[in-house]
Design an enzyme around this catalytic site. Structure first.
Site, PDB file in Angstrom:
ATOM      1  N   TYR A 128       0.826  -1.213   0.000  1.00  0.00           N
ATOM      2  CA  TYR A 128       0.000   0.000   0.000  1.00  0.00           C
ATOM      3  C   TYR A 128       0.852   1.251   0.000  1.00  0.00           C
ATOM      4  O   TYR A 128       0.535   2.247  -0.624  1.00  0.00           O
ATOM      5  CB  TYR A 128      -0.944   0.007   1.208  1.00  0.00           C
ATOM      6  CG  TYR A 128      -2.094  -0.951   1.071  1.00  0.00           C
ATOM      7  CD1 TYR A 128      -2.943  -0.880  -0.036  1.00  0.00           C
ATOM      8  CD2 TYR A 128      -2.342  -1.928   2.030  1.00  0.00           C
ATOM      9  CE1 TYR A 128      -4.012  -1.749  -0.176  1.00  0.00           C
ATOM     10  CE2 TYR A 128      -3.411  -2.807   1.903  1.00  0.00           C
ATOM     11  CZ  TYR A 128      -4.238  -2.709   0.806  1.00  0.00           C
ATOM     12  OH  TYR A 128      -5.283  -3.558   0.674  1.00  0.00           O
ATOM     13  N   GLU A 147      -4.220 -27.651   8.088  1.00  0.00           N
ATOM     14  CA  GLU A 147      -4.162 -26.760   6.932  1.00  0.00           C
ATOM     15  C   GLU A 147      -5.084 -25.561   7.089  1.00  0.00           C
ATOM     16  O   GLU A 147      -4.692 -24.449   6.806  1.00  0.00           O
ATOM     17  CB  GLU A 147      -4.541 -27.554   5.664  1.00  0.00           C
ATOM     18  CG  GLU A 147      -4.520 -26.719   4.384  1.00  0.00           C
ATOM     19  CD  GLU A 147      -4.826 -27.526   3.135  1.00  0.00           C
ATOM     20  OE1 GLU A 147      -4.808 -28.769   3.198  1.00  0.00           O
ATOM     21  OE2 GLU A 147      -5.091 -26.909   2.083  1.00  0.00           O
ATOM     22  N   ASP A 172      -5.691 -31.333   3.546  1.00  0.00           N
ATOM     23  CA  ASP A 172      -6.678 -31.912   2.628  1.00  0.00           C
ATOM     24  C   ASP A 172      -6.013 -32.987   1.786  1.00  0.00           C
ATOM     25  O   ASP A 172      -4.811 -32.944   1.516  1.00  0.00           O
ATOM     26  CB  ASP A 172      -7.235 -30.843   1.675  1.00  0.00           C
ATOM     27  CG  ASP A 172      -8.259 -29.946   2.362  1.00  0.00           C
ATOM     28  OD1 ASP A 172      -8.808 -30.355   3.405  1.00  0.00           O
ATOM     29  OD2 ASP A 172      -8.485 -28.826   1.850  1.00  0.00           O
TER      30      ASP A 172
END
Lengths: 367, 605, 605, 367
Positions: D100, D196, D248
Site C-alpha cells: 500500500y 491446513e 486436505d
C-alpha cells in the site's frame, strides 16, 4: 446450555417443517417452492428514527422446477440437512467448514454441489431468513478475521484474556461474541478505534497507540465480519465507548464505515444487533490529501468500478446526509483515491503521532 | 492548346482498307473460352455435355426413352489427346443436315422457337468439333440412321473457320445394327486426369435430373459405369409457344410486323403472340388508340404507330403464358435427387470439394458407387426406417443419418416475354459439419451447371437471401454455412446464360427474385424444423438439469424428514418429465439422433 | 426393360425441316446481356464505352491527340429513353464503310490483326446501335468528315437483324466546321438515374488511363464536366505484329498454310510468324524432321506433316515476341492515377461503394470535383510537403494524408501466341479504415472495367495472392482487407474477356500467373514499408515504456543515494532514446502520422 | 536493540551500494543491470543430507532498458527506497503495508506502480536475495495468518501469554517470531499438530482436542506463512516436539506438508530456518477414504489443474520417496480428492475422537 437446547429444538422444528412442506408438495405432483425474504436493495429501508437499515416484507418464490432456481433449491436443503446434523449433535462450525462439509461432486458428472464458498454463504443467509433463525441458531459461525488489543480484559468461554498483554500478535476475535461466550472484564478504554486493514492495525500496535491513547484497537480485515461488528456494537452499547472508524479513502472504505454505523443490505435482518448508529468516521477524508499535504505521487487514479460504486452509493437513501455526499462527490471529482498508507509518505508514524491525535482533538470527523 | 505533332498518320482511307467482315467461327475460334474450351480439362466436359444435350433433346422430341453411351478413349502415344464418342438411340439425323449441324456454328432447330430444351443456340456441338479440329487437325465423325430398314451413314465433317461453312471430307453408307440413332466422335486436346471428376459429377447429376435416361460411361483404365433407367415415364413434355406480347420491344414488334403474313394488325396480334384472343387484340388496339382496320404493313413502316401499339399492349392486362411450355423436374424427383447426392457426398465429403473454374490439382483414383435404382433406394429407406422412430414429414433417413428435406416449386413467371419456372430443393442435417459452406447444385433445363459458380445468378440469389432468418449462419455477402445442400433448377424456354458456354445464369432481376422466393419458402420450412428441434433440445437440457439435482434433493429431504428417499426421488423424476414436455421431447430428439447412445446431453456439453 | 409407349413422335425428317441458320445479330439480339445490355443502367455505359473506345483507337492510329465530347440527353416525355452522342476529332470514316461499321455485327479492322487496341471484336458500336433500334425503333445517326475541304456526311443506318446487314435509311451531305472527326448518336432505352455513377467512374478512370485525352461530358440537369488534356505526349504507339509460332495449334497451322502465298514452308514460316529468321526456320524444319524444300500446300493438306511441324516448332527455342506491340500505361502514370483515385475516394468514401453488376439502388446528387491538371496537383503536393518531413521514397502526401505508393511492370509474356504485359499499382495508407476490403481498379488496354468484378481473372489473382505475407489481413478466399487500393492493367494484342461485353478477364493461367507476380512484387515492397513502420512503432512503444518508469526510478535512486534526481532522470531519458533507435524512430513515425498531435502512443492504447 | 541497529546499518549500506551502482552505470550511459539470484526450480537442489531444499548459485540479469524487465527494475528500487526509510526510522511494517505504501499511479497515466500485492511480494523476495538480507532485516514482515492454542506459555515482546486460556479465539501468530520477540515459557505439550485450514482448527479447538491430547494446535490458513513455519520449526528444534501435519487430500494439501518438511522453491534461501525435516504427514491420505469408509458422495472429482500439479510434483527430485509417490499416484488414479471435512460425514467429531487418535496410536503416518 439449557437455553441453547431449547433454541436448538425450535430451530430443528423449523427446518423440518420446511422440508416436510416440500415432501408434501412433491407427493401432490406440484412444483415445490420456497418463500425466501428478499435481501436486496429494493427490500430494505432506512429507519430514520433508529438510524439503521431494516429488512422489508418482500419475499421471493424459489421453485425447484425452474432452471434458474433448481440448483439453489437443492443447495438450500443440502445446507439445511447439514445444519440439522449440527443441531442434533450440539456442535457448531464455521460457514467455511460447512462449505467444505457440503461440497462434493454430483453423481458421475463434473459438477459439484458448490464450487466456491461464495456460493454457499448466500444460501446460508437465505436459510436464516427463510426459517427465521440467526446463523448462531443454525450452529454456524462466520469466518473469523480481525484482531483486537487494548486496555481491557475479556472472558472468553471461561478463559480470562488480558488484551493489554498480546505482544505483537493480538487476540483473534471469535465469530460468536454473544454474552454467553464473551464477557467484558476490567477496562480503562476511552474509545474504540476500528481500522480497515490489518496492516494499519499492525502499525498502530507496533507504535503502541492504544496504550498511549487508552483505546481498543480492532480491525476487521476489510469489510468486518459479524463477530467484529457485534463486538464493537457491544462495546459501544454496553461499555458506552465511542467508536471511531479509520478506512481507506475510496468508495469501498467509506462503505465499510456506513455498514458499521447503519448496517448492510445483505444483513439488514441483523442490523439491530450489529449497527452502531453513533460510529464516527475519522478518515481518510477526501479533503485530507489537501489538508495534510499528501504528495501527489501517493494518489491512485480511480477506475470505472470506483466511479460506478460511488454513483450507486449516492443513490442509497441512507447516503442522503449532506456531509456524506460531500465526501463522496469530492472523491469522484478528485478522481483520485488514497490508501491509509499514503499518510506514511509524511513519515512512517505520522498517522499515529500526528494525524489521528489531531483529528480527534479537533473533533474533525463525520457522524 | 495545340495538338502535338502527329508521329505517323493513318488516314480514314487507309483504315477503311483494313475493315473486314469477321465470321462467327473466326470469332469463336479466337474466343474459345466463351464456349467452354478455355482449358484441356474443361474442353472434355464441354464436348461430352454438348453431345449429350443434343441426344437428350432429340429423344425427348421424338418420344424415345434415351439410351446413351459415353466413351472416352486415350489416343496412343499422345497423353494430351482423347477421343470422345457419344452414341444415342435417338431419331437419327437426315443425312443432308449432318454437315451443317456438326460443321457450322449458329445452326439449329432450337433458336427460333420458344420451347424448353437443353440446347438453344446452335453452337455447342459444332464448336466442339471446331475445337477438336483446331487442336488436332482431325474432323468430327458422325454415324447416323433414321429408322429401321433405312441406310446408315458415316460422315467426316470439317468446318471452314474463315467462312463458317461445313466441308464434308467423306460420306459412306455403313451398317448399323440398331434401328435408329446417332453416334458422334471427335478427337481433341484434353486432360482426362484432371477432367474426370467433373465428368463424373456431370454424369451423376444428369442421370438424377433425367431419370428416364439409361446411360453407360466407358472410361480409360477403369470399369464402365452403368446407370440403368430409373423411370420409364418420360418427363412431362414441354410445348412450343409463341412470344408473350408483354415482352416485346418496339424494334422487335416492327420486325415481326414486317415478316407477318397476316394483313391486319388484329390478326397479326392474334396469331403471332400467345394469350391474345380477338377480344384482347381489340382491347390492345383500343388502348393504343389505333383503328381495328390498321394494316400490318403500316405498323412495319411507321415507328410512331409501333410505339403506340406497344404502349397499348403494356396498358392491357393479358394472361400469363401457358405453363405447358415448361417441364420442371418436380418435387418428388428433386427430393430423390438430393437424397442421392447426399449419399455420394457423405461418402466422399473430403474428396470432392465444390467445383470451381480453376481446379487446384488433379484428383485421381476416385471410387464410384453406381447410383441405385429407385426400387433399391426404397428398400434401403424402408430398412433403415424399420429400426427407428418413424420420421416426421420432411425427414428422410439416408444411410442411417437423418435429413430434413423440403422442396418448393414456384408458379411460372415471365422475363422479357420468356416463361420460366424455378424449383428449389433443400436437404439439412446428417453428419455434415456445422461450419462448412453449404453444397449448391445448379441446374438449367435439367442440365447440371458445374463451372463459374461465382458468376452465376443462382449463387447470387442464394447469397442475397438472409439465411440467418432461417437459423443458419451466413458470413456477410457469402453463401450460408451449415449442414445443408441446395438444389436450384431453372426451367425456361430461353435460359439467359452469362456466356455461350452455358455455365452460369445471368443476373436478370426477374429470375433472381423468383429464386429467392423459392429459397425463402424452403428456408421457412427449415427454420420451423430447426426451431422445433431446438425447443425439444432445450426441454431435454432443462430436464437433465433437474435430474442432476433430484438425487441430492431427495437425500437432503430424506435426512431432514425421514421420508422414503427412493419414493421422493421417484416423484421428482416423474414431475421433471411432465414439466419438460413429457414423451414428446423424447420422440423429437430420438428422431434427430443418429446414435441413440449419444442421445442425452450431459453437463459436459 | 421395354421403352414405354411414345406419346408423340417427331421424326428425323420433321426435325430436319426446323433446322435453320441463325444470324449472329439474331443471336446477340436475344443474348443482349452478353454484350453488356442486360439492363437499362448498363446499356447506357456500354454504349458510351463502345463509342469512346472506337474514337480513341482511331485517333491513336492516325496520330491525333483526341478531343472528345460525350453527351447524354433526356428524351422529352419518356423517362426511360436517352440519347447518347459521342463526338471526336478523329480521322473520320470513309462514307462507304459507315453502314457496315454501325450496322453489322462482326465487322471491323481490329479482329484480324495482332495489335493492342481498345476495340477488338467488331461488335461493340453496332451492338449498341442494334440495342437502340430494338428498344426504340430508331436508327443510329453518324456525322463524319475525313479531312479539311472534304465533304461531311450524315447517315442514318439500321441493322437488319435477320441477316446481319446494314440498311441505310438516309444519306446526306452536311456542313461540319471541324477538319475531321466523327459523331455518333443514338437513342436507347436507359436509366440515367442509376447509370450515372458508373458513367462518372468510367469517365474519370478513362481520363486517368489516357492523359493525352481532352474530354467534355455533357449531362442532363448538371454542369458539364471538362477534363483538359493532362499530357500532350500521346502514349507509346503499339505496333502490329505477326503471330508467334509457339502459340499456334495444328488446325490453325494448316489453315495458315492453306491461305499462305509463300510456296515453300521455309518462306511461309519466315513471313507468317514473328521471330522466325531463315536460321530459325531451318532449325524448326530440322527439329521436325522435314525437308527444307517442303511445299506449303503439302502442309495444308497433310495433317501428319502439320503435326510434325508443330512439334518441330515446340522443340525450337524462339525469341519471345517483340514488346513494341504493347503500350503499357507506365509507372509514372499509374502512380498519378492512383493518387487521383485516392483524392476522389477520400472525398466520397461513403458514397461510392465497390461497383457490382446489380446496383442496390439509385444514388443521385453526387458532387463531382473536376480532376485537377497535373500542374495543380503538383502545386498541392508541394504545399503539403512543405509543412511536413520530406517523404521517403514511395511515399506521397495527398490532401495532407500520407500514402505509400509503388508500382510494378512485368516484362511482356505470351499466352496462346498473344503477347501481353501486366502492370500493377498499389497505394496504402491515408485515413482509410483498416477493416474494409481494399479498392480494386481493373484496366484492360487502357479501358476501365467496371462490372463483373467477381467473375474477373484479375480479382481471382488478387484473391489467390497470399497477402498475409505482406502484412495485410485476408479472409480465406477473399480480397485482402486494409487501407489499400490496387490498380491492375493488362495490355495485350488480344485480351481474353469472359464475354463479348468485355467486362471481365478470362482465367487464363498465363495471365493470372503474371498478375500474381506483379502483385507479389508490389506486396514485397509494401511489406518492407509496413515492417519498417511497425519496427519504428515498436521502438516508440518501447521508449514510452521506459519513459513511463524513468521518473519513478530516478526518484527512488535519489532517495536512496542522494544523487541529483533531475540529473539521473536526464541521463536515463538520453539512454532511452539511444536504445530505441534514436532520431530515426521519431522521423519514421513523423512521416506516418497524419495528425502530429496523435503521434505518440500512450499507455492507454 | 543494539544488534538490531548494527544489522540495520549493514542492510542500509547494502541497499545504498546497489543504488549507487545503478547511478554510476547510468552516468556512463550504460544500460543499468541488477544481478538477482534465481528463485526457480532450475536453481534449487535437494540437500539429501540435511533433507532440505537449498538455493543454487544461478543468477539472472535484470536490465532497466529491457521491455520485459523495466517495470520490475523500477519496482525493485521503489521497494528498496521504502525499506531504506523503514530502516532509518527503525520501524517495521507488513509486506501488505509496504504494497500500500508504494502503490500509486504513475504520472498522468492509468498505470500504477503495483496493481496487486502479488506483484510486490516477489519483488521483496528478489530484493532479499539480491542484497542478501532477510525480510526481517529489511524491516518487513509477512502477512499474518494462523492461530495457535495449546498447553504452553509464550512471552511475546515482553507480554506473557497463556495459550491454554485463549477461549474460542486463539493467539494470532505474529510474522516475526525470532527469539528476540517470542520466547517459549512453560509447556506440557507432547507434540505440535499443524492443520491446513482455520475451519478445521476451530473444530479441534471447540472439541478441546489440544487439552485432551496435550498438543500445540496451530494452523497456517492454507500455505502457512513464514511466521507459522518458523514458530513450528523453533518448537520442533528448541522444544524437541514432534510435528504432525493434517491437510486436505489433494495435491495442494500434500505440497503444504512437503514445504513444512523440506522448504519451498521460492524461499529455498530460508530453508535452514524454516524446514522441519522431521515433520510427519498424518492425513488425509489417499488410502484413508477406503480405510475409513468415507461415503462416495463426499468425493470431489479432480480437475485438470489437479492432475497437472501432481505430475509436476512427481518430477521434483525431493518427491522421490516411494511412500510419497504412492500417495500422489493413488490420488491421481482415484481421480478423487477429499476435504478434511469429508471425515465429518462419519460424525461431526469423528476426526478428533477417532480418526486422529487412531492414526497416532497406530503410527499410521508418512515421514
Amino acid at each position: 446450555m439449557a437455553t441453547r437446547d431449547v433454541t436448538a429444538k425450535k430451530t430443528l422444528a423449523k427446518i423440518e417443517a420446511l422440508a416436510k412442506g416440500v415432501v408434501q408438495e412433491v407427493k401432490k405432483r406440484k412444483n415445490p417452492r420456497l418463500v425466501v425474504p428478499l435481501r436486496t436493495l429494493s427490500n430494505v429501508q432506512f429507519n430514520a428514527k433508529k438510524k439503521i437499515i431494516e429488512l422489508g416484507a418482500d419475499k421471493q418464490e424459489r421453485a425447484f422446477f425452474n432452471v434458474a432456481q433448481a440448483k439453489k433449491f437443492m443447495q438450500t436443503f443440502l445446507v439445511a440437512s447439514a445444519c440439522k446434523e449440527l443441531l442434533e449433535v450440539g456442535k457448531t462450525t464455521s460457514i467455511r467448514d460447512l462449505y467444505y462439509m457440503t461440497k462434493h461432486t454430483l453423481g458421475d458428472t463434473r459438477q459439484n454441489t458448490f464450487d466456491e464458498q461464495d456460493e454457499s454463504d448466500p444460501i446460508i443467509e437465505d436459510l436464516e431468513v427463510t426459517v427465521d433463525a440467526l446463523r448462531e441458531e443454525l450452529h454456524l459461525f462466520a469466518n473469523r478475521k480481525g484482531l483486537m488489543v487494548g486496555p481491557m480484559t475479556v472472558i472468553d468461554s471461561g478463559d480470562t484474556i488480558d488484551l493489554r498483554r498480546q505482544g505483537s500478535g493480538g487476540w483473534g476475535v471469535p465469530s460468536i461474541v454473544e454474552p454467553n461466550v464473551i464477557r467484558f472484564g476490567k477496562t480503562e478504554a476511552k474509545y474504540v478505534l476500528l481500522v480497515e486493514k490489518e496492516a494499519v492495525w499492525s502499525r498502530f500496535n507496533e507504535d503502541k497507540y492504544w496504550k498511549k491513547e487508552q483505546c481498543m484497537l480492532i480491525h476487521g480485515g476489510g469489510q468486518p465480519p459479524r463477530g467484529v461488528r457485534r463486538l464493537v456494537q457491544r462495546m459501544h452499547s454496553e461499555l458506552k465507548l465511542p467508536v471511531y472508524v479509520l478506512v481507506d479513502n475510496d468508495p469501498w472504505g467509506f462503505y465499510i464505515y456506513s455498514v458499521i454505523k447503519q448496517g448492510s443490505i445483505n444483513l439488514a435482518y441483523e442490523s439491530m444487533r450489529m449497527a452502531v448508529p453513533g460510529a464516527r468516521f475519522v478518515g481518510i477524508s477526501s479533503f485530507d490529501p489537501e489538508r495534510y499535504r499528501l504528495p501527489d505521487e501517493t494518489a491512485i487514479r480511480m477506475d470505472d468500478g470506483d466511479h460506478k460504486r460511488i454513483k450507486q452509493m449516492l443513490e442509497y437513501p441512507w447516503f442522503e446526509k449532506k456531509q456524506w455526499r460531500r465526501e463522496l462527490e469530492a472523491m469522484a471529482s478528485n478522481n483520485k483515491k488514497y490508501e491509509i498508507e499514503a499518510l506514511s509518505r509524511r513519515g512512517i508514524s505520522f498517522i499515529t503521532e500526528e494525524y489521528l491525535p489531531k483529528k480527534l482533538r479537533d473533533r474533525d470527523f463525520l457522524e | 492548346e495545340a495538338p502535338a505533332k502527329p508521329r505517323r498518320k493513318a488516314t480514314a482511307e487507309q483504315m477503311a482498307q483494313r475493315q473486314r467482315e469477321i465470321s462467327v467461327s473466326e470469332f469463336f475460334a479466337k474466343n474459345r473460352h466463351l464456349l467452354g474450351f478455355d482449358s484441356p480439362t474443361k474442353a472434355l466436359l464441354t464436348t461430352v455435355k454438348e453431345a449429350v444435350d443434343n441426344s437428350l433433346d432429340a429423344c425427348e422430341e421424338s418420344g424415345i426413352l434415351p439410351d446413351l453411351t459415353i466413351e472416352i478413349r486415350a489416343v496412343p502415344g499422345a497423353s494430351d489427346r482423347f477421343v470422345v464418342s457419344v452414341e444415342d438411340n435417338g431419331p437419327g439425323i437426315v443425312k443432308a443436315q449432318v454437315p451443317k449441324i456438326f460443321g457450322k456454328l449458329l445452326y439449329g432447330s432450337k433458336f427460333h422457337r420458344l420451347k424448353q430444351s437443353r440446347g438453344q443456340q446452335g453452337i455447342g456441338i459444332s464448336a466442339a468439333a471446331m475445337y477438336g479440329q483446331i487442336t488436332t487437325g482431325k474432323p468430327v465423325q458422325v454415324w447416323t440412321k433414321t429408322g429401321k430398314g433405312r441406310p446408315a451413314h458415316r460422315l467426316e465433317v470439317q468446318l471452314d473457320t474463315r467462312k463458317n461453312v461445313p466441308v464434308v471430307l467423306s460420306d459412306t453408307e455403313v451398317d448399323l445394327e440398331k434401328d435408329h440413332g446417332t453416334t458422334v466422335e471427335l478427337e481433341l486436346q484434353a486432360d482426362y486426369g484432371r477432367g474426370q471428376r467433373y465428368l463424373l459429377r456431370y454424369v451423376e447429376q444428369t442421370v438424377l435430373a433425367n431419370p428416364h435416361l439409361a446411360l453407360t460411361f466407358l472410361r480409360p483404365g477403369a470399369d464402365p459405369l452403368v446407370f440403368p433407367r430409373a423411370s420409364t415415364e418420360p418427363p412431362k413434355e414441354a410445348l412450343e409457344i409463341k412470344p408473350h406480347p408483354h415482352g416485346v420491344e418496339v424494334g422487335t414488334l416492327m420486325l415481326m410486323a414486317t415478316e407477318s403474313k397476316y394483313r391486319d394488325v388484329r390478326s397479326f396480334l392474334q396469331n403471332s403472340f400467345s394469350r391474345v384472343s380477338g377480344g384482347v387484340a381489340d382491347e390492345i388496339l383500343g388502348n393504343a388508340g389505333l383503328k381495328r382496320t390498321l394494316r400490318t404493313q403500316q405498323l412495319a413502316d411507321d415507328r410512331e404507330l409501333a410505339e403506340k401499339l406497344r404502349q397499348g399492349i403494356l396498358d392491357t392486362r393479358i394472361m400469363a403464358p401457358s405453363t405447358n411450355c415448361l417441364s420442371p423436374i418436380g418435387d418428388e424427383l428433386i427430393r430423390q435427387g438430393l437424397i442421392s447426392f447426399l449419399s455420394v457426398v457423405e461418402e466422399e465429403a473430403e474428396e470432392l470439394p465444390q467445383l470451381e473454374l480453376l481446379e487446384k490439382g488433379a484428383r485421381r483414383g476416385r471410387k464410384k458407387a453406381p447410383v441405385k435404382t429407385s426400387e433399391e433406394k426404397q428398400a434401403e429407406l424402408e430398412k433403415a426406417a424399420a429400426d427407428a422412430v418413424p420420421p416426421e414429414p420432411g425427414e428422410e433417413i439416408i444411410k442411417g443419418k437423418k435429413f430434413f428435406i423440403v422442396s418448393s416449386t414456384r408458379p411460372p413467371k415471365v422475363y422479357r416475354g420468356n416463361p420460366f419456372q424455378v424449383e428449389v430443393g433443400l436437404a439439412y442435417g446428417g453428419d455434415w459439419p456445422q461450419d462448412k459452406t453449404i453444397e449448391l447444385y445448379r441446374f438449367a433445363n435439367r442440365v447440371p451447371l458445374l463451372f463459374q459458380r461465382g458468376a452465376c445468378g443462382v449463387t447470387d440469389a442464394v447469397m442475397k437471401t438472409d439465411w440467418k432468418k432461417y437459423e443458419l449462419q451466413q458470413p456477410r455477402g457469402a453463401l450460408p454455412v451449415g449442414p445443408m445442400a441446395l438444389l436450384v433448377h431453372i426451367a425456361s424456354v430461353w435460359v439467359p446464360f452469362t456466356s455461350e458456354s452455358k455455365e452460369a445464369i445471368a443476373h436478370y432481376p426477374e429470375l433472381l427474385a423468383e429464386i429467392r422466393l423459392a429459397l425463402q419458402d424452403c428456408g421457412r420450412k427449415l427454420a420451423a424444423f430447426i426451431r422445433k428441434r431446438k425447443a425439444a433440445a432445450y426441454e431435454l437440457k432443462r430436464r437433465s438439469i433437474f435430474e442432476l439435482y433430484i438425487d441430492e434433493l431427495a437425500r437432503s429431504l430424506h435426512e431432514i424428514t425421514g421420508a422414503d428417499r427412493e419414493k421422493v426421488k421417484g416423484d421428482l423424476v416423474v414431475l421433471a418429465r411432465e414439466i419438460t414436455g413429457g414423451e414428446e421431447t423424447d420422440e423429437i430428439l430420438d428422431r434427430v439422433a443418429s446414435n441413440p447412445k449419444k442421445r442425452r446431453p450431459t453437463d459436459e456439453e
